[in-house]
Enzyme design. Structure first.
Site, PDB file in Angstrom:
ATOM      1  N   ASP A  33       0.867  -1.168   0.000  1.00  0.00           N
ATOM      2  CA  ASP A  33       0.000   0.000   0.000  1.00  0.00           C
ATOM      3  C   ASP A  33       0.907   1.223   0.000  1.00  0.00           C
ATOM      4  O   ASP A  33       1.499   1.570   1.022  1.00  0.00           O
ATOM      5  CB  ASP A  33      -0.903  -0.006   1.236  1.00  0.00           C
ATOM      6  CG  ASP A  33      -1.738   1.252   1.365  1.00  0.00           C
ATOM      7  OD1 ASP A  33      -1.723   2.089   0.427  1.00  0.00           O
ATOM      8  OD2 ASP A  33      -2.416   1.415   2.395  1.00  0.00           O
TER       9      ASP A  33
ATOM     10  N   ASN B 280       3.862   5.868 -10.913  1.00  0.00           N
ATOM     11  CA  ASN B 280       2.833   5.718 -11.931  1.00  0.00           C
ATOM     12  C   ASN B 280       1.449   5.457 -11.352  1.00  0.00           C
ATOM     13  O   ASN B 280       0.441   5.786 -11.984  1.00  0.00           O
ATOM     14  CB  ASN B 280       3.224   4.567 -12.874  1.00  0.00           C
ATOM     15  CG  ASN B 280       2.046   4.084 -13.693  1.00  0.00           C
ATOM     16  OD1 ASN B 280       1.621   4.737 -14.638  1.00  0.00           O
ATOM     17  ND2 ASN B 280       1.479   2.933 -13.317  1.00  0.00           N
TER      18      ASN B 280
ATOM     19  N   TYR C 183      -8.917  14.646  -8.526  1.00  0.00           N
ATOM     20  CA  TYR C 183      -7.872  14.129  -9.411  1.00  0.00           C
ATOM     21  C   TYR C 183      -7.061  15.266 -10.018  1.00  0.00           C
ATOM     22  O   TYR C 183      -5.819  15.244 -10.009  1.00  0.00           O
ATOM     23  CB  TYR C 183      -8.520  13.284 -10.506  1.00  0.00           C
ATOM     24  CG  TYR C 183      -7.555  12.580 -11.427  1.00  0.00           C
ATOM     25  CD1 TYR C 183      -6.930  11.403 -11.040  1.00  0.00           C
ATOM     26  CD2 TYR C 183      -7.300  13.081 -12.702  1.00  0.00           C
ATOM     27  CE1 TYR C 183      -6.053  10.744 -11.892  1.00  0.00           C
ATOM     28  CE2 TYR C 183      -6.432  12.431 -13.563  1.00  0.00           C
ATOM     29  CZ  TYR C 183      -5.814  11.264 -13.159  1.00  0.00           C
ATOM     30  OH  TYR C 183      -4.949  10.615 -14.008  1.00  0.00           O
TER      31      TYR C 183
ATOM     32  N   LYS D 140      -3.091  15.879  -9.305  1.00  0.00           N
ATOM     33  CA  LYS D 140      -2.129  15.834 -10.403  1.00  0.00           C
ATOM     34  C   LYS D 140      -1.406  17.161 -10.580  1.00  0.00           C
ATOM     35  O   LYS D 140      -0.232  17.188 -10.976  1.00  0.00           O
ATOM     36  CB  LYS D 140      -2.841  15.416 -11.699  1.00  0.00           C
ATOM     37  CG  LYS D 140      -3.306  13.968 -11.709  1.00  0.00           C
ATOM     38  CD  LYS D 140      -2.149  12.993 -11.516  1.00  0.00           C
ATOM     39  CE  LYS D 140      -2.556  11.544 -11.722  1.00  0.00           C
ATOM     40  NZ  LYS D 140      -1.429  10.597 -11.521  1.00  0.00           N
TER      41      LYS D 140
ATOM     42  N   THR E  53      -6.759   3.099 -20.242  1.00  0.00           N
ATOM     43  CA  THR E  53      -6.327   2.252 -19.136  1.00  0.00           C
ATOM     44  C   THR E  53      -7.550   1.823 -18.331  1.00  0.00           C
ATOM     45  O   THR E  53      -8.645   2.362 -18.519  1.00  0.00           O
ATOM     46  CB  THR E  53      -5.350   2.999 -18.211  1.00  0.00           C
ATOM     47  OG1 THR E  53      -6.048   4.082 -17.577  1.00  0.00           O
ATOM     48  CG2 THR E  53      -4.159   3.544 -18.986  1.00  0.00           C
TER      49      THR E  53
END
Length: 264
Positions: free
Chosen positions: A62, A89, A156, A160, A191
């Site tokens: 984790d 990643n 998100y 980022k 993805t």
């Protein structure tokens, strides 16, 4: 080509971009450490790499937990040596995109995976890299850091953007000590994370998206260049821009109270 024998640690290596990055770096001679949540998926990737003649160590962890990160780094040092290349990643997005309805716990979870984990892993590998005067840290951010919207969501985009800022900080602070800090900013990429969107794109819509192997090739290029050269930021975007207006409208109402939705 990656320096033969270099130790490359890749997070989120069980699928998608992480899997492809690990395979490419292993083909170039790196000894790869695969980090992710699911041991079975990591073992499968490791088996593929070994079948191609590469070296892989699969460690379920984790990455948001400091103890897990410490254990993974300790085992990596014991079995392969210090980390030469860190590829951050792993990513996670919330199911609720609009900040009007976004639960606080989802906000925290997205920041933990996309931002705090990058800090923790970076902090863990920095001493070895700075002591040796060489090292490369690659972080997969997103074009949501530059142009945030409801596709990725509020949490998100903020995470980022934060990690892009952190990587620029590393570049500005440690470049003269031999550290290369590289940010990769992919556009819409096919993805598994897309499956969790408010409106998952159809297979035909994914055809012209960036593919995981495209991002992997960008990472490979950045890592393979001589240590004297740093590609500080790499944008990897689809050539064709699709119409996302329907996706944005659906995302606007994901998680909204029933009485607030347009159908109410």
């Amino acid at each position: 080509m990656t320096t033969p024998g270099a130790v490359a640690l890749i997070t989120g290596a069980g699928s998608g971009m992480g899997l492809e990055i690990a395979r490419l770096l292993a083909r170039d001679g790196a000894r790869v450490v695969l980090l992710g949540r699911r041991q079975e998926a990591l073992d499968s990737v490791a088996d593929k790499i070994r079948a191609e003649g590469g070296t892989a160590l699969a460690l379920a962890a984790d990455i948001t937990g400091a103890d897990d990160v410490r254990r993974a780094l300790d085992r990596t040092r014991a079995e392969l040596g210090p980390v030469d290349i860190l590829v951050n990643n792993a990513g996670s997005a919330s199911s609720v995109l609009n900040p009007q309805w976004l639960p606080h716990e989802e906000w925290r979870q997205v920041l933990e995976v996309n931002l705090t984990a990058v800090f923790q892993l970076t902090q863990a590998v920095l001493p070895d890299m700075l002591d040796r005067g060489t090292g490369t840290i690659v972080t997969v951010s997103s074009l949501a850091a530059v142009n945030p919207n409801l596709l990725g969501g509020a949490a998100y985009g903020a995470a980022k953007a934060g990690v892009r800022n952190f990587m620029t900080f590393l570049h500005n602070t440690f470049r003269n000590q031999g550290l290369r800090a590289i940010t990769v900013l992919p556009g819409e990429t096919d993805t598994p994370i897309l499956d969790n969107r408010a409106r998952p794109p159809a297979p035909e819509e994914r055809t012209n998206m960036v593919q995981p192997e495209d991002v992997a090739e960008a990472v490979r290029l950045a890592v393979a260049l001589p240590q004297r050269v740093v590609l500080q930021e790499i944008v990897v975007a689809p050539t064709r821009q699709r119409d996302v207006s329907a996706d944005l409208e659906t995302s606007r109402w994901a998680g909204a109270p029933a009485e607030r939705t347009p159908q109410a």
